[in-house]
Design a protein around this motif. Sequence first.
Motif, PDB file in Angstrom:
ATOM      1  N   LEU B 106      38.666 106.763  24.737  1.00 13.81           N
ATOM      2  CA  LEU B 106      37.421 106.011  24.873  1.00 13.81           C
ATOM      3  C   LEU B 106      36.741 106.342  26.202  1.00 13.81           C
ATOM      4  N   CYS B 107      36.571 107.605  26.466  1.00 15.17           N
ATOM      5  CA  CYS B 107      35.866 107.991  27.689  1.00 15.17           C
ATOM      6  C   CYS B 107      35.260 109.349  27.447  1.00 15.17           C
ATOM      7  N   ASN B 108      34.040 109.521  27.874  1.00 15.53           N
ATOM      8  CA  ASN B 108      33.427 110.833  27.763  1.00 15.53           C
ATOM      9  C   ASN B 108      32.983 111.327  29.132  1.00 15.53           C
ATOM     10  N   GLY B 109      33.663 110.822  30.151  1.00 16.51           N
ATOM     11  CA  GLY B 109      33.262 111.181  31.512  1.00 16.51           C
ATOM     12  C   GLY B 109      33.762 112.541  31.920  1.00 16.51           C
ATOM     13  N   SER B 110      33.285 113.569  31.262  1.00 14.88           N
ATOM     14  CA  SER B 110      33.721 114.918  31.617  1.00 14.88           C
ATOM     15  C   SER B 110      33.147 115.293  32.970  1.00 14.88           C
ATOM     16  N   ASN B 111      33.605 116.403  33.479  1.00 14.08           N
ATOM     17  CA  ASN B 111      33.113 116.846  34.782  1.00 14.08           C
ATOM     18  C   ASN B 111      31.601 116.966  34.795  1.00 14.08           C
ATOM     19  N   ALA B 112      31.026 117.352  33.651  1.00 16.80           N
ATOM     20  CA  ALA B 112      29.581 117.528  33.598  1.00 16.80           C
ATOM     21  C   ALA B 112      28.869 116.188  33.584  1.00 16.80           C
ATOM     22  N   ASN B 113      29.481 115.220  32.916  1.00 17.00           N
ATOM     23  CA  ASN B 113      28.796 113.940  32.749  1.00 17.00           C
ATOM     24  C   ASN B 113      28.976 112.994  33.924  1.00 17.00           C
ATOM     25  N   ALA B 204      32.665 105.796  23.016  1.00 14.78           N
ATOM     26  CA  ALA B 204      33.588 106.484  23.921  1.00 14.78           C
ATOM     27  C   ALA B 204      33.317 106.078  25.353  1.00 14.78           C
ATOM     28  N   CYS B 205      33.433 104.793  25.639  1.00 15.06           N
ATOM     29  CA  CYS B 205      33.219 104.339  27.004  1.00 15.06           C
ATOM     30  C   CYS B 205      33.863 102.978  27.182  1.00 15.06           C
ATOM     31  N   MET B 206      34.463 102.773  28.320  1.00  8.91           N
ATOM     32  CA  MET B 206      35.077 101.476  28.620  1.00  8.91           C
ATOM     33  C   MET B 206      34.433 100.845  29.851  1.00  8.91           C
ATOM     34  N   ASN B 207      33.282 101.352  30.242  1.00 11.79           N
ATOM     35  CA  ASN B 207      32.651 100.867  31.471  1.00 11.79           C
ATOM     36  C   ASN B 207      32.066  99.477  31.245  1.00 11.79           C
ATOM     37  N   THR B 208      32.545  98.512  32.014  1.00  8.19           N
ATOM     38  CA  THR B 208      32.048  97.145  31.855  1.00  8.19           C
ATOM     39  C   THR B 208      31.014  96.793  32.918  1.00  8.19           C
ATOM     40  N   ASP B 209      30.627  97.769  33.734  1.00  4.72           N
ATOM     41  CA  ASP B 209      29.585  97.493  34.730  1.00  4.72           C
ATOM     42  C   ASP B 209      28.250  97.289  34.027  1.00  4.72           C
ATOM     43  N   LYS B 210      27.318  96.748  34.800  1.00 10.71           N
ATOM     44  CA  LYS B 210      25.976  96.571  34.238  1.00 10.71           C
ATOM     45  C   LYS B 210      25.329  97.937  34.010  1.00 10.71           C
ATOM     46  N   GLY B 211      24.247  97.914  33.275  1.00 13.48           N
ATOM     47  CA  GLY B 211      23.611  99.162  32.860  1.00 13.48           C
ATOM     48  C   GLY B 211      23.336 100.136  33.982  1.00 13.48           C
ATOM     49  N   ALA B 217      26.799 106.169  37.400  1.00 17.46           N
ATOM     50  CA  ALA B 217      28.112 106.765  37.558  1.00 17.46           C
ATOM     51  C   ALA B 217      28.369 107.855  36.532  1.00 17.46           C
ATOM     52  N   CYS B 218      27.803 107.680  35.337  1.00 10.86           N
ATOM     53  CA  CYS B 218      28.157 108.588  34.241  1.00 10.86           C
ATOM     54  C   CYS B 218      26.986 108.718  33.292  1.00 10.86           C
ATOM     55  N   ASP B 219      26.659 109.955  32.937  1.00  7.52           N
ATOM     56  CA  ASP B 219      25.512 110.184  32.055  1.00  7.52           C
ATOM     57  C   ASP B 219      25.715 109.613  30.665  1.00  7.52           C
ATOM     58  N   THR B 220      26.949 109.557  30.220  1.00  4.99           N
ATOM     59  CA  THR B 220      27.167 109.096  28.844  1.00  4.99           C
ATOM     60  C   THR B 220      27.855 107.738  28.811  1.00  4.99           C
ATOM     61  N   ALA B 221      27.601 106.903  29.802  1.00  5.15           N
ATOM     62  CA  ALA B 221      28.212 105.577  29.807  1.00  5.15           C
ATOM     63  C   ALA B 221      27.522 104.678  28.793  1.00  5.15           C
ATOM     64  N   CYS B 222      28.295 103.749  28.272  1.00  2.00           N
ATOM     65  CA  CYS B 222      27.678 102.694  27.466  1.00  2.00           C
ATOM     66  C   CYS B 222      27.050 101.716  28.438  1.00  2.00           C
ATOM     67  N   ILE B 223      25.739 101.523  28.319  1.00  2.00           N
ATOM     68  CA  ILE B 223      25.048 100.691  29.298  1.00  2.00           C
ATOM     69  C   ILE B 223      24.829  99.284  28.759  1.00  2.00           C
ATOM     70  N   GLY B 224      25.399  99.005  27.615  1.00  2.00           N
ATOM     71  CA  GLY B 224      25.291  97.653  27.060  1.00  2.00           C
ATOM     72  C   GLY B 224      23.880  97.293  26.624  1.00  2.00           C
ATOM     73  N   CYS B 225      23.131  98.257  26.098  1.00  2.00           N
ATOM     74  CA  CYS B 225      21.711  98.001  25.776  1.00  2.00           C
ATOM     75  C   CYS B 225      21.536  97.288  24.444  1.00  2.00           C
ATOM     76  N   SER B 226      22.597  97.222  23.648  1.00  2.00           N
ATOM     77  CA  SER B 226      22.567  96.510  22.359  1.00  2.00           C
ATOM     78  C   SER B 226      21.743  97.197  21.280  1.00  2.00           C
ATOM     79  N   LEU B 227      21.241  98.394  21.510  1.00  2.00           N
ATOM     80  CA  LEU B 227      20.439  99.053  20.465  1.00  2.00           C
ATOM     81  C   LEU B 227      21.288  99.317  19.218  1.00  2.00           C
ATOM     82  N   CYS B 228      22.527  99.744  19.425  1.00  2.00           N
ATOM     83  CA  CYS B 228      23.409 100.015  18.288  1.00  2.00           C
ATOM     84  C   CYS B 228      23.729  98.722  17.537  1.00  2.00           C
TER      85      CYS B 228
END
Lengths: 444, 296, 331
Positions: B106-113, B204-211, B217-228
């Motif tokens: 559950l993480c997509n924080g690759s070196n690029a991201n 693929a993200c476990m980041n619980t920080d705000k958006g 921190a990470c380009d592909t973080a889940c920012i909790g936007c609720s769109l999904c």
Amino acid sequence: MLKTFPVGGVHPSENKFSAGKKIETLPLPKSVTIPAGQHIGAPTQILVKKGDAVKVGQIIAKAGGFVSANIHSSVSGKVSKVDDIFDSSGYRRPSVVIEVEGDEWLEDIDRSENLKTEITLSKEEIIKKISEMGIVGLGGATFPTHVKLSIPDGKKVGNLLINAVECEPYLTADHQLMMEKADEILVGTTILMKALNVNKAYIGIENNKPDAISHLSEKSKNYKGIEVVALKVQYPQGGEKQLIKAVLNREVPSGGLPLDVGCVVQNVGTAFAIYEAVQKNKPLFERIVTVTGKSVNKPSNFLVRIGTSTDTLIEAAGGLHENSGKVVSGGPMMGKALSRTDVPITKGSSGVLIFKEEESKRDEIKPCIRCAKCVSVCPMGLEPYLLMTVSKSQNYERVESERALDCIECGSCSYTCPSSRPLLDYIRLGKSEVTKIIRSRNQK
Amino acid sequence: MNDVILYTLITLGGIGALSSIILFFVAQKFKVIEDPRIDLVEEVLPLANCGGCGYPGCRNFADACVKAEDLNSLYCPVGGNETMSKVASVLGQTVEGKEPQVAVLLCNGSNANRKHTSIFDSAANCTIAANTYGGETECTHGCLGLGECVDACNFNAMYMDPVTGLPVVIEDNCTACGACVKACPKNLFELRNKGKKSRRIYVACMNTDKGAPAKKACDTACIGCSLCFKACKYDAITMANNKAYIDYNKCVLCRACVEVCPTNAIHELNFPPRKVKPAKEEVANEPSTEVKSENQ
Amino acid sequence: MSKLLSVSLSPHVHSGNSVKKEMYGVIIAMIPAMLVGFYAFGLDAVRVTAISVIAAVGFEYLIQKFLLKIEPTVTDGSAIITGMLFAFNMPSNLPIWIILIGILVSIGVAKLSFGGLGQNPFNPALVGRVFLLISFPVQMTTWPKVNPMNFSMVDAETAATPLALVKEGLKNGDNLSDLMGKIPSFTDMFLGIMGGSIGEISAIAILLGGIYMLWKKIISWHIPVSMLGTIAIIAAILHYVNPQAYAGADFHLLTGGAMLGAVFMATDMVTSPMTHKGMLIFGFGIGLLTILIRVFGAYPEGVSFAILIMNAFVPIINTYVKPKRFGEVKK
């Protein structure tokens, strides 16, 4: 023969570049970030919110239990943010950001330089005052001081030890404090003696600070029951257990506290903070921080408001050399490496240490050659090589039975290992896992 | 001369006889009576001793199976339904089949991201790193990239991708034993149902920080936007702690959420390529050329 | 800031100790004894030592590179020590092929097959020596006579070591005081003017090396002191009980490999115990076994066997002998 602790220990190069540098008061920063947790124990409860105006010394976070400490504003101004912000742990923690406006102190703080020797408060009042003023152990462990002074029933304290050893290389904050504020420290010690109801206090100083030893010895003649003890230079003499062994030749039992041998140990900086808190009504919102390192242009001892960014201090000491590879908060043996330099100074920051790129990399790990150096330097009589092996193989029962929890994390083993093995890293891992196991066992 | 041979024969023979008598009585005395069915059950188990079932080894599991009244509470994730039905037939019981599972990262924080902000230079062990500080990047929830999960895996089902700096699960080898789930100090592994044709959709993200900090921190973080959450018609998505979670039991693999995710935090696996427009996350997953510095 | 900061756990400074420094420290400490060997036995000793060291390093490199296919670790100096120690235990007239076999056993069997530096339970040089002693007893116990500063390659006369002389004599019923007259004086033995293996003859050169290693903190005093002390005390007691049958403490300390074993071989870090208490026990065991073998056993010399036997006890000592824990609660 000077006193010292008998087993183990190392003697790293001292590198005290900032020794003898007068304490400079750092100019007020533009804003401060004050973390709401700066001590060991329960988290605090933040009392201010965005937009509030605060004064210097005003309480901004209330202790969240007995083992906890109040936090006060170190500047006057407006709270601009209450949010989770990176602190020195590399994690986001609740913090209060204050934009500085002027320097307006609370009225009841005595800002005069006069020495006030007369102690008017009673034993209980002193402890209450210390608790209100948010004093914690300033040696680095940041354990709330009032807890240490509240002696549980059935325990008897005979001696107070003031830890002025400063056995960490590089650091000079305590040394300089002793040179400039000797009387205040001695009054603080007398206050502590009154709070603990003891009539004998020892101030332990390593003899690489002969000026501090003679200065304090001279001054201590005016105070009853305080004796300065010169100690042989040996790391980790600043550890509570080692200091008690060195000064009084008493051994704190495994898993026990200094109280079990009738001692209370306080850092010399804490004694000064207690003087200010009790006699001058001043909460703990500033402290002395050494900024040093081989690449630092101007190694200095600064008087810093809590919450000032580490960057500001480094700037004031001549800036970060471009060849810097590591910034450590605290001393080189037990300090914490910072992942970023914009983190705030807290109550526990005794120094900011900057390493050059080539000093900051660890050597390649080689196989253990069983030279037994780690065993012979361990001041707690442990076998670090064994603890590392069992903790690496996740044999945590063995880690516990080999008494990893006695480890004081002084780092002597990793320091001395010719194969550069990360002994302490794995012992810490073992300790944290064993602590977890014990906690879950106790819950059952 | 004959005397010597005779004496030797007598002494050695005597010692031998005495020892065998002692051994016989000792064996009688310390005999352990075991249910013979334990051996039978053990024979059909995979004998990997991975501990995925919750028991220390296969024999302990076999013992538990023999003692259990209802086999449905026990499950060998390595052998799967096939093994469990064999166990059931040995013991004369029946079991319901369980959906096969697989571990997902559950993480997509690759070196690029994820931009590196520091270098970790201590013992290469994720737990030690996690106890030390937040990690080499600003994301304090993501993968530390030191491979404790790979070490924990008994089935060669995982390797560290040197390009992304993240572990990769080899689906065919993964037995869903859960060793990686336990090993990861950041709790970045989840056992999810393998799904139809191995198709899976997950956040693929476990980041619980705000958006804002999460995105920084990470380009592909889940920012909790609720769109999904709004896009999902099947109530499969729940929002908590500034991140979305997709319930694999409710998800029908419609991919509506994947399309709306602004940060490509939602992954789809093993789907055919999209016809209308090229899949977004392929851009996000594109291997970077930056190679993570080795930390020894 | 352009560069990323590195984050590590404390301590952030290191003593600068390294495996290389330790190993080269030992090598430096062995030089005096080696020079005495060269002085006493001439070019032959140089030949044996050079071949041993080159072979040890070479075998280690070849085995690691081609057999084990790992990065060779010859630069750490441990193979050089093994080679030198091995040579120290050899008579200087040993043929090259025997040396090569011995080194192969030392490096290949005793060291690398256990996993290399730090993993071997037995001292590699001693395993090689004992292997040769059992396989080639004649060559291994024929020592050339001391011929100081002789650098010609002529075959030297051979002579027995004092230990062998006394042992043989006692067996034949000779009087000990007569035998004592035949061996070199104690001053000569202390300086190294006696027959024996290359490195073991000069007590003073070995002690010099030992003092250097103590000063550099490469070894601690526990093993040599307890080992030599045990030998001295037991020998003295036996001598006191029957002066005609048992030689005194000075004889046992100065002859054979007692000094060499105590300073360089028993103190080998890898194969000695980890705690000071354990080291004392280890040294005592070696001393006791040495005397037992020398006085009551078949071989005149017992240091090598004693050390190897005690090496086998090291894991047990490590398991049961713990350092004194700070603040240990008495039960």
